[in-house]
Design an enzyme around this catalytic site. Structure first.
Site, mmCIF file in Angstrom:
data_model
loop_
_atom_site.group_PDB
_atom_site.id
_atom_site.type_symbol
_atom_site.label_atom_id
_atom_site.label_comp_id
_atom_site.label_asym_id
_atom_site.label_seq_id
_atom_site.Cartn_x
_atom_site.Cartn_y
_atom_site.Cartn_z
ATOM 1 N N ASP A 53 9.464 7.528 1.489
ATOM 2 C CA ASP A 53 9.710 6.230 0.797
ATOM 3 C C ASP A 53 10.330 5.346 1.560
ATOM 4 O O ASP A 53 11.803 5.328 1.691
ATOM 5 C CB ASP A 53 10.232 6.146 -0.469
ATOM 6 C CG ASP A 53 10.188 4.994 -1.282
ATOM 7 O OD1 ASP A 53 10.284 3.926 -0.814
ATOM 8 O OD2 ASP A 53 9.777 5.049 -2.602
ATOM 9 N N HIS A 54 9.648 4.464 2.339
ATOM 10 C CA HIS A 54 10.453 3.988 3.510
ATOM 11 C C HIS A 54 11.593 2.766 3.065
ATOM 12 O O HIS A 54 12.382 2.563 3.967
ATOM 13 C CB HIS A 54 9.493 3.379 4.549
ATOM 14 C CG HIS A 54 9.148 1.844 4.075
ATOM 15 N ND1 HIS A 54 8.084 1.673 3.170
ATOM 16 C CD2 HIS A 54 9.156 0.718 4.357
ATOM 17 C CE1 HIS A 54 7.598 0.419 2.838
ATOM 18 N NE2 HIS A 54 8.293 -0.394 3.922
ATOM 19 N N HIS A 104 8.634 2.294 -4.430
ATOM 20 C CA HIS A 104 9.809 1.550 -3.929
ATOM 21 C C HIS A 104 10.544 1.013 -4.968
ATOM 22 O O HIS A 104 11.923 0.837 -4.956
ATOM 23 C CB HIS A 104 9.510 0.328 -2.766
ATOM 24 C CG HIS A 104 8.301 0.883 -1.969
ATOM 25 N ND1 HIS A 104 8.607 1.857 -1.173
ATOM 26 C CD2 HIS A 104 7.183 0.126 -1.430
ATOM 27 C CE1 HIS A 104 7.455 2.155 -0.383
ATOM 28 N NE2 HIS A 104 6.755 1.364 -0.410
#
Ligand code: BG6
Length: 491
Positions: free
Chosen positions: A179-180, A242
């Site tokens: 999950d950047h 996110h």
């Protein structure tokens, strides 16, 4: 092995794709340049199209050229890259890859350490993982890790199925779900701001906080991702991962230790405490939106339904606002509002923590009651925190004026805080899972958003398109807060 200067073979599935070019190669380059990874590494790119090593290296070189300032270095760097045309369903492809990895392992002395990075269409994730095992690529003397991009399924049942498939080949402790947002500097800073300051932690609860707002707005539209996006929408694309991860970090209890297990366990408790909404209540808690054409600055942009690969009558949401309630002692009664969308007026990710009004108001600011205190966590593009306070206005009268205490990360660290992907690749190479999502988190997040998507998929949004490109979303998103006596703070 030096844990801080790891050595490994990295196999990138989807090596000719956008993510690899835009994010992965530049990030690996920066790690190489600043000495974070040992020179004992090699990257094998695999994808369908035929390419020679030279052509592949030329692609890698051009994708890092914006980051690089020394050509010799880039040449040395790209000499670590190898390419293999690949068919994910063909046993031959895997056998060839196995031979290549064996020989690169000897050349680069990578001790059998392997990262398999899936940066491609999700429908192949399961097949690749099973074949890697079936064809013996996961049998290695070193460690093996699977790094997997989103989307991780498109609902709880499909995510479960995918998880079962990949768990046949990799243990949970070997699966790094990206999950950047968890790689972003200021997202990582949330826990430090909260738990390293005696000033905030005692106030971080329903006695002192009235609501929290998390906005992640984008100016870009769906670009060339219409096909993916039609099947996803903003809820699956941004909220399931996110936005809920940020909620978990903002709401979790202090972990007893800063290790991945303890932090995850606190995040999981938050996700478990989120009030599950019934399908009949979706309209009270969530608002969906879709952009029409509009102006972004000077430029006229098309509406979502006019974008490539998008149904002209599409029911897909490009905007979501939601109200999340966490039913536990700390948060009971405090709404956490989230909002995210494409083609909004500004690109910004921000958290605003609004504190409750003082018990008795003695002071006025130009006839108005004083503003509430806000703690704003600027995640991007600015990085820092701003505390909104009230102070006396200079002069004879006792009137107040709002003041802001500002901390901007960029001023101190230069503009080059590492890119999210740079940290995450480095963490995956070092075996640090803290900033990756565990299956329990993925499952709980799907469980929550599934109820909303079931309703949205089965009912046509007659009001679409309902916000203009270049605006901050549909009016209903504002009304949702007004009903509770709040409003969105500007981002
Ligand atoms: C991705 C989504 O996960 O996040 C994209 O798939 C979105 O649709 C992107 O644009 C936003 O990331 P960032 O880092 O630009 O906020």
């Amino acid at each position: 092995m030096n844990k801080d200067n790891p050595t490994s073979l990295i196999v990138i599935f989807g090596a000719t794709g956008d993510l690899a070019k835009r994010k992965l190669y530049p990030s690996i380059y920066r790690l190489y340049k600043n000495g974070s990874i040992s020179k004992n590494f090699a990257v094998v790119g695999v994808a369908r199209r035929p390419l020679s090593n030279e052509e592949f290296r030329a692609n890698v070189t051009s994708s890092v050229s914006g980051t690089a300032n020394d050509e010799v270095d880039v040449e040395e760097f790209s000499s670590h890259f190898f390419y293999q045309p690949f068919d994910v369903t063909s046993s031959d492809s895997y056998q060839q890859l196995k031979d290549l990895l064996g020989s690169l392992d000897d050349t680069y002395v990578t001790n059998g350490n392997r990262i398999f990075y899936l940066a491609m269409a999700p429908e192949f994730f399961g097949t690749i993982a099973s074949n890697l095992k079936a064809e013996g690529l996961t049998e290695t003397d070193g460690w093996k890790r699977l790094v997997i991009e989103k989307p991780f399924g498109r609902s709880l049942p499909s995510a479960k199925e995918l998880n079962e498939q990949i768990r046949e080949a990799f243990h949970e402790s070997e699966i790094y779900r990206i999950d950047h947002y968890l790689g972003k500097e200021m997202v990582q800073n949330i826990e430090v701001i909260r738990f390293a300051n005696a000033l905030f932690e005692p106030l971080w609860n329903n006695r002192y906080i009235s609501n929290i707002q998390i906005t992640s707005s984008e100016v870009l539209g769906v670009e060339d991702r219409g096909r993916y996006y039609e099947n996803s929408g903003a809820l699956r694309d941004m909220v399931q991962n996110h936005m809920l991860q940020m909620v978990a970090l903002l709401a979790m209890e202090p972990p007893i230790k800063l290790n991945p297990e303890e932090i995850r366990s606190e995040k999981v408790k938050v996700l478990r405490a989120i009030r599950q909404i019934e399908q009949s209540e979706v309209g009270d808690y969530f608002v969906r939106g879709q952009y029409s054409s509009g102006d972004i600055g000077e430029t006229r942009v098309p509406g979502y339904r006019e974008e490539n690969s998008v149904d002209p009558d599409s029911n897909t949401e490009t905007f979501v606002a939601g109200k999340i309630l966490i039913d536990n002692f700390r948060w009971a009664g405090v709404p956490i509002y989230i909002r995210t969308g494409k083609r909004m007026s500004t690109k910004s990710t921000k958290v605003v923590v609004q504190f409750k009004d003082i018990p008795m108001n003695l002071y006025y600011n130009r006839g108005e009651k004083v503003d509430p205190n806000l703690l704003v966590i600027n995640i991007q593009p600015d990085e820092g925190i701003t505390l909104h306070l009230n102070a006396k206005k200079s002069g004879k009268d006792i009137t107040t004026t709002p003041i802001k205490l500002n901390y901007t990360n960029n001023c101190f660290d230069g503009f080059n805080t590492p890119e999210a992907y740079e940290r995450l690749i480095y963490d995956a190479m070092r075996g640090d899972m803290t900033n990756f999502t565990h299956w329990d988190e993925v499952a709980l997040s799907w469980n929550f958003v599934d109820e909303v998507s079931k309703v949205w998929e089965s009912t046509k949004a007659e009001e679409f398109p309902n916000y203009e490109a270049g605006s901050m979303g549909p009016k209903k998103a504002d009304e949702m807060l007004h009903r509770d006596g709040f409003h969105w703070w500007p981002v």
